[in-house]
Structures are given as C-alpha cells and as structure tokens.
Design a protein around this motif. Structure first.
Motif, PDB file in Angstrom:
ATOM      1  N   ALA A  36       0.770  -1.419  -0.155  1.00  0.00           N
ATOM      2  CA  ALA A  36      -0.085  -0.088  -0.062  1.00  0.00           C
ATOM      3  C   ALA A  36       0.919   1.067  -0.051  1.00  0.00           C
ATOM      4  O   ALA A  36       0.585   2.393  -0.790  1.00  0.00           O
ATOM      5  N   ASP A  37       2.116   1.105   0.707  1.00  0.00           N
ATOM      6  CA  ASP A  37       2.898   2.571   1.003  1.00  0.00           C
ATOM      7  C   ASP A  37       3.633   2.530  -0.579  1.00  0.00           C
ATOM      8  O   ASP A  37       3.831   3.573  -1.040  1.00  0.00           O
ATOM      9  N   ALA A  38       4.041   1.423  -1.244  1.00  0.00           N
ATOM     10  CA  ALA A  38       4.626   1.570  -2.418  1.00  0.00           C
ATOM     11  C   ALA A  38       4.037   2.108  -3.419  1.00  0.00           C
ATOM     12  O   ALA A  38       4.503   2.763  -4.614  1.00  0.00           O
ATOM     13  N   GLY A  39       2.539   1.916  -3.651  1.00  0.00           N
ATOM     14  CA  GLY A  39       1.781   2.559  -4.552  1.00  0.00           C
ATOM     15  C   GLY A  39       0.811   3.849  -4.066  1.00  0.00           C
ATOM     16  O   GLY A  39       0.081   4.402  -4.785  1.00  0.00           O
ATOM     17  N   SER A  40       1.239   4.399  -2.995  1.00  0.00           N
ATOM     18  CA  SER A  40       0.329   5.296  -2.177  1.00  0.00           C
ATOM     19  C   SER A  40       0.062   6.462  -2.844  1.00  0.00           C
ATOM     20  O   SER A  40       1.071   7.037  -3.222  1.00  0.00           O
ATOM     21  N   PRO A  41      -1.237   6.940  -3.261  1.00  0.00           N
ATOM     22  CA  PRO A  41      -1.481   8.207  -4.156  1.00  0.00           C
ATOM     23  C   PRO A  41      -1.338   9.586  -3.016  1.00  0.00           C
ATOM     24  O   PRO A  41      -1.090   9.148  -2.076  1.00  0.00           O
ATOM     25  N   MET A  42      -1.071  10.551  -3.908  1.00  0.00           N
ATOM     26  CA  MET A  42      -1.195  11.730  -3.238  1.00  0.00           C
ATOM     27  C   MET A  42      -2.484  12.222  -3.605  1.00  0.00           C
ATOM     28  O   MET A  42      -3.071  12.462  -4.740  1.00  0.00           O
ATOM     29  N   TRP A  43      -3.490  12.716  -2.577  1.00  0.00           N
ATOM     30  CA  TRP A  43      -4.627  13.377  -2.632  1.00  0.00           C
ATOM     31  C   TRP A  43      -4.928  14.617  -3.155  1.00  0.00           C
ATOM     32  O   TRP A  43      -3.987  15.314  -2.167  1.00  0.00           O
ATOM     33  N   HIS A  44      -5.545  15.282  -3.824  1.00  0.00           N
ATOM     34  CA  HIS A  44      -5.682  16.562  -4.001  1.00  0.00           C
ATOM     35  C   HIS A  44      -7.029  17.002  -3.926  1.00  0.00           C
ATOM     36  O   HIS A  44      -8.045  16.139  -4.280  1.00  0.00           O
TER      37      HIS A  44
END
Length: 266
Positions: A36-44
């Motif tokens: 989950a951390d390796a693909g974790s998105p940045m939310w806007h």
C-alpha cells in the motif's frame, strides 16, 4: 582525483525514475502495508469543498456524518459546513493536516490488499468524507492493480477510480502526473513513477487523475465536477487498515468500504 576523472564520475551518476517493482511479501506481510505504501497516491482537493475526515476515532467508534444541507446544488459557501479544516483558498498544494476536532493529525487513507483470480494483486485506498452535496457520509476510493514483471516482482498495471458509483481510470502508464518521493512530489507531468496524483471533485468527490474539468461555478457530477490541487496530502503519511472500519457500520447512501474491497477483484 583529477578534474577529468571527477567529471567522468559525476557523469556516471544517473537517476532512474520508473514504475519500480516490489516483492510479493509486500502484499502478505503486516496486512500488506508495504505494498500500500509503495503505490500510495497523493490526494488533491478543491478549495471550498468538504475536506475529508477520519471514518473512526482510533478507539473503535464510528464518525458521524453531517447533513448535506441545501442538496444537489448547494451554494459554494455551504459545501464545507460541518467538515474539518479551513477549505478557503490558500494557494496551490497546501498541506491539509491538523484540522480541529479530528482524531489524527493527517486524515487516514484506509487500505486493503487482495490476490485476485487473474493472478494480480490489488490495493484499495479509501477516503471518508462527512458529506457530499447529495448525501450524508461519503466514501471514495482508488484501486491499484499490480502484475508481475519479468523478474518476478510486482509493478503497477492500472488503477480503478470511483466516479459516482462507477469506475474510471485505466492503464497506470496513462496517469498524467506521478512521482517517486518528496524530492519530485510537486512536479507535474512525470509519467510512470511510483505514486499517482489523484484529484477529488469539489461537489461529489469523484476521483480523477487530472484537473481537466475546471468548472468552478457548477455543481455538476462526475466528469464536470471541478477539481484542483488547492489542498493535498500524501496517503503514505497515515495508512490505516480497513479492519479499523466495522463491516456492519452503515454510511447511508455510501457503501461500506468492506463491500468495495470484497468485490474489487471483479
């Protein structure tokens, strides 16, 4: 060291930005948090919208949603009533954190992992809002699909994005802006890196990978719901497993995230 050797050494340093693979144990150890951390998105998020909340308080108690008020075409001043934080425009890429009354400094992103029948892994990323303009309580999500590369590691293949009860998204390579770390986090236009930049609509919180629908004065749904990078947080900062959400909790018209996770291999 001579100047020529030093220059050759500097020229030999290369920086590789890529869809870096991860081993399978990332998905199986510790509830899959490394994957989950390796693909974790940045939310806007767009200014003036209802910014997200924790769905629980860390003590096993469900968060209460708030009434949407004026309904589908709420005026801009009402969109954030009852929601955490100050959603007035403060500039691009403002770090959203420390909202008064919230149990966590950074809003949790709830995650889960599943191995699917098509020999892929999936990671679910869910965000809770106390309301959207149409109803009390709101869950939105992105689901990343991972497939094996030639070395046996798992790489990001595609993403599914929640768009008003349907799924948008597509191939990971088509995401317009991705990044690898805090060093390139605020660059735009880099494709194929490890973490996607994803944008929530202002009114209905549909999830998109671009900001192409910039109709700030509308209260449209789905593809015409204004989205921007006025506020952001990287989900890696607070990943909480979906088991912190009771599968028996009801969220009104919003689907309990366990239902989404149970069906995400479909």
């Amino acid at each position: 060291m001579s100047t020529s050797i030093l220059l050759m050494s500097l020229c030999a340093i290369t920086y590789v930005y890529a869809n870096n693979g991860v081993p399978e144990n990332y998905f199986t150890d510790n509830q899959g948090i490394q994957a989950a951390d390796a693909g974790s998105p940045m939310w806007h998020f767009a200014s003036g919208s209802c910014l997200p909340s924790a769905a629980e308080d860390g003590q096993g108690h469900q968060t209460n949603g708030v009434d949407p008020g004026w309904g589908e075409c709420a005026v801009a001043a009402d969109l954030d009533d009852g929601c955490p934080g100050n959603s007035h425009y403060q500039g691009a890429n403002v770090f959203f954190h420390g909202a008064a009354g919230e149990p966590f400094d950074i809003t949790p992103t709830y995650f889960a992992t599943r191995k699917c029948f098509d020999n892929s892994w999936r990671t679910y990323y869910g965000v809770y809002f106390k309301k959207d303009v149409g109803h009390k309580s709101d869950w939105e999500y992105a689901i990343m699909r991972w497939t094996q590369d030639g070395s046996g590691n798992w790489v990001r293949d595609s993403v599914s994005l929640e768009v008003d009860g349907k799924r948008g998204g597509g191939s990971y390579s088509n995401i317009p802006s991705t990044f690898d770390s805090s060093s390139d986090q605020f660059e735009d236009g880099n494709q194929g890196r490890d973490h996607p930049k994803l944008y929530f609509g202002k009114h209905h919180h549909a999830v998109h990978w671009d900001t192409s629908s910039n109709f700030k004065s509308t209260c449209g749904t789905g593809t015409d719901d204004f989205r921007a990078n006025d506020f952001q947080f990287w989900s890696s900062s607070n990943l909480r497993h979906i088991d912190n959400i009771d599968p028996n909790w009801t969220f009104g018209r919003a689907t309990n995230p366990h239902v989404t996770v149970d069906g995400m291999c479909g």
